[in-house]
Design an enzyme around this catalytic site. Sequence first.
Site, short mmCIF file in Angstrom:
data_model
loop_
_atom_site.label_atom_id
_atom_site.label_comp_id
_atom_site.label_asym_id
_atom_site.label_seq_id
_atom_site.Cartn_x
_atom_site.Cartn_y
_atom_site.Cartn_z
N SER A 1 0.87 -1.18 0.00
CA SER A 1 0.00 0.00 0.00
C SER A 1 0.90 1.22 0.00
CB SER A 1 -0.86 -0.01 1.27
OG SER A 1 -1.50 1.23 1.45
N TYR B 1 -1.54 -0.86 10.61
CA TYR B 1 -1.76 -1.16 9.19
C TYR B 1 -0.46 -0.91 8.40
CZ TYR B 1 -3.79 -1.09 4.48
OH TYR B 1 -4.08 -1.35 3.16
#
Length: 246
Positions: free
Chosen positions: A142, A155
């Site tokens: 990401s 995350y």
Amino acid sequence: MSNIQGKVVIITGASSGIGEATAKELASKGARLVLAARREDRLQKLQQEIQSKGGQAVYKVTDVTSYEQMEELAQFALKEFGKIDVLVNNAGLMPLSPLYQKKIDEWDRMIDVNIKGVLYGIAAVLPSMRERKEGHIINMSSIAGHLIGPAGSVYSGTKFAVRAITEGLRKEEFANNIRTTIISPGAVSTELTETITDLELKSAIDEIYKGAIDAESIARAIAFAIEQPSDVAINEMIIRPTRQEL
Ligand SMILES: NC(=O)c1ccc[n+]([C@@H]2O[C@H](COP(=O)([O-])OP(=O)(O)OC[C@H]3O[C@@H](n4cnc5c(N)ncnc54)[C@H](OP(=O)(O)O)[C@@H]3O)[C@@H](O)[C@H]2O)c1
């Protein structure tokens, strides 16, 4: 003829978002797909849609947090199609929250799915790829695997880990002709933000996601990495909405 034609591709997290879009894109280019996720109704529907357009797909209900199930998934692909050309380790979740809220269960789930799921996928497909001296492992990181924001500590931690693991895998397996690709999307319009349980934070993130690009944009990038000749490895890609700053 596309270099994707006939390739056997396992996709985790194929039941929605980026995984689903990738399945459709690769099926349209002639890949033979093995779809994996936990929601069987979604997988079944996707399989039917692909088949109705003349594509090839099978599916297996799989929880990526179980090494046993990931091993069974790889064996299923080998039984159905005789080889595994590509694994797209895509399953993931993003329940963002600041650390002080101590959402320990959510941290554990992110670590289990986003990191361990990726490792289990690698472990399940590597033996047959090493034997054939051919293969391609695509791991979903990401933009959060490059940058860290508040509420994104865990995350981001998982997505930094995916990049570290993938680069380590590249150094270990390049001589075995195994390609690795890290995909790092910015905001993409999927169900991902549904995993945020802090409602105030969710509405702030949903605001950012108003500028999100569609999942097909990432599917096209994945197809680009797969369709290169086997001596060319696209090792890392960042794909942002043009109007995203972060
Ligand atoms: N959307 C974005 O903006 C964005 C940006 C950067 C990176 N990413 C990454 O892209 C990947 C795909 O996310 P998405 O945006 O497409 O979100 P999504 O629509 O929520 O898809 C997530 C997928 O992961 C699967 N999944 C979750 N837990 C699982 C488990 N334990 N076992 C098997 N499958 C599991 C879900 O299927 P089931 O619930 O059916 O199991 C679903 O198919 C994730 O790794 C995410 O971190 C997304």
